[in-house]
Motif scaffolding. Structure first.
Motif, PDB file in Angstrom:
ATOM      1  N   GLU A  54       0.821  -1.204   0.000  1.00  0.00           N
ATOM      2  CA  GLU A  54       0.000   0.000   0.000  1.00  0.00           C
ATOM      3  C   GLU A  54       0.861   1.262   0.000  1.00  0.00           C
ATOM      4  O   GLU A  54       0.545   2.244  -0.675  1.00  0.00           O
ATOM      5  CB  GLU A  54      -0.949   0.005   1.197  1.00  0.00           C
ATOM      6  N   GLU A  57       2.278   1.682  -3.511  1.00  0.00           N
ATOM      7  CA  GLU A  57       1.214   2.127  -4.416  1.00  0.00           C
ATOM      8  C   GLU A  57       0.899   3.611  -4.214  1.00  0.00           C
ATOM      9  O   GLU A  57       0.725   4.359  -5.180  1.00  0.00           O
ATOM     10  CB  GLU A  57      -0.049   1.287  -4.204  1.00  0.00           C
ATOM     11  N   LYS A  74      -4.621   5.592 -10.211  1.00  0.00           N
ATOM     12  CA  LYS A  74      -4.693   4.458  -9.279  1.00  0.00           C
ATOM     13  C   LYS A  74      -3.608   3.479  -9.686  1.00  0.00           C
ATOM     14  O   LYS A  74      -3.383   3.241 -10.873  1.00  0.00           O
ATOM     15  CB  LYS A  74      -6.059   3.797  -9.323  1.00  0.00           C
ATOM     16  N   MET A  76      -1.735  -0.391  -8.809  1.00  0.00           N
ATOM     17  CA  MET A  76      -1.759  -1.698  -8.136  1.00  0.00           C
ATOM     18  C   MET A  76      -0.410  -2.361  -8.372  1.00  0.00           C
ATOM     19  O   MET A  76       0.078  -2.432  -9.499  1.00  0.00           O
ATOM     20  CB  MET A  76      -2.862  -2.586  -8.682  1.00  0.00           C
ATOM     21  N   THR A  78       1.882  -5.852  -7.503  1.00  0.00           N
ATOM     22  CA  THR A  78       1.904  -7.223  -6.986  1.00  0.00           C
ATOM     23  C   THR A  78       3.340  -7.613  -6.681  1.00  0.00           C
ATOM     24  O   THR A  78       4.271  -7.192  -7.361  1.00  0.00           O
ATOM     25  CB  THR A  78       1.301  -8.221  -7.990  1.00  0.00           C
TER      26      THR A  78
END
Length: 173
Positions: A54, A57, A74, A76, A78
């Motif tokens: 988080e 990001e 936005k 994301m 991984t």
């Protein structure tokens, strides 16, 4: 019969031993609540990984939102794996010699993890902690559909995280 006579006869000792035995047996049946430390450690690790992801990001999102003409970004991210801790190990080596037709010498090493005391607990001495590798990045936002913008963002992500370009996806909102 008085207590002093009871004790002198040896019956007192026998009764005391009998009662102590019953108490010990009773105590062994009490279910002592044990914490499942493995589950706690796993939960803490998952929470740390989520917080780490988080944080990354949010930093990337803030960086991209600060670029001219880009908004509502936005991100994301991984991760490939979890964190890895490298522990301090002491190595002791012993040499053994075997003789056959040809003379051979073998070395055998024994490794022991160095432990430090923290209160009553023994914990391994961590030399280095390696954060997880990033597996992929997905970005969506307004104002990133132009090829020149996409190339700038791809180059930036590759420079920041050292991942191949094909692992970065950029989409217009």
């Amino acid at each position: 019969m008085k207590i002093s006579e009871f004790v002198k006869n040896g019956k007192g000792r026998l009764v005391t031993l009998f009662l102590a035995g019953i108490i010990l047996i009773g105590v062994s049946y009490i279910d002592i609540e044990k914490k499942d430390t493995a589950k706690e450690v796993e939960e803490v690790t998952v929470q740390k990984m989520e917080a780490y992801t988080e944080d990354l990001e949010q930093k990337v999102s803030d960086l991209l939102n600060s670029m001219e003409g880009i908004s509502e970004v936005k991100v994301m991210i991984t991760l490939k794996n979890g964190t890895e801790k490298i522990l301090k190990e002491d190595t002791e080596s012993t040499r053994t010699r075997q003789e056959k037709k040809e003379e051979q010498e073998d070395e055998e090493a024994m490794k022991k993890t160095t432990v430090i005391l923290q209160g009553e607990e023994e914990k391994p001495y961590v030399v280095q902690e390696i954060y997880p590798q990033i597996q992929g990045i997905a970005i969506s936002g307004k104002g990133i559909s132009e090829q020149s913008r996409k190339k700038e963002i791809l180059d930036m992500m590759q420079a920041l995280f050292d991942i191949p370009i094909h692992k970065i996806a950029i989409m217009e909102k």
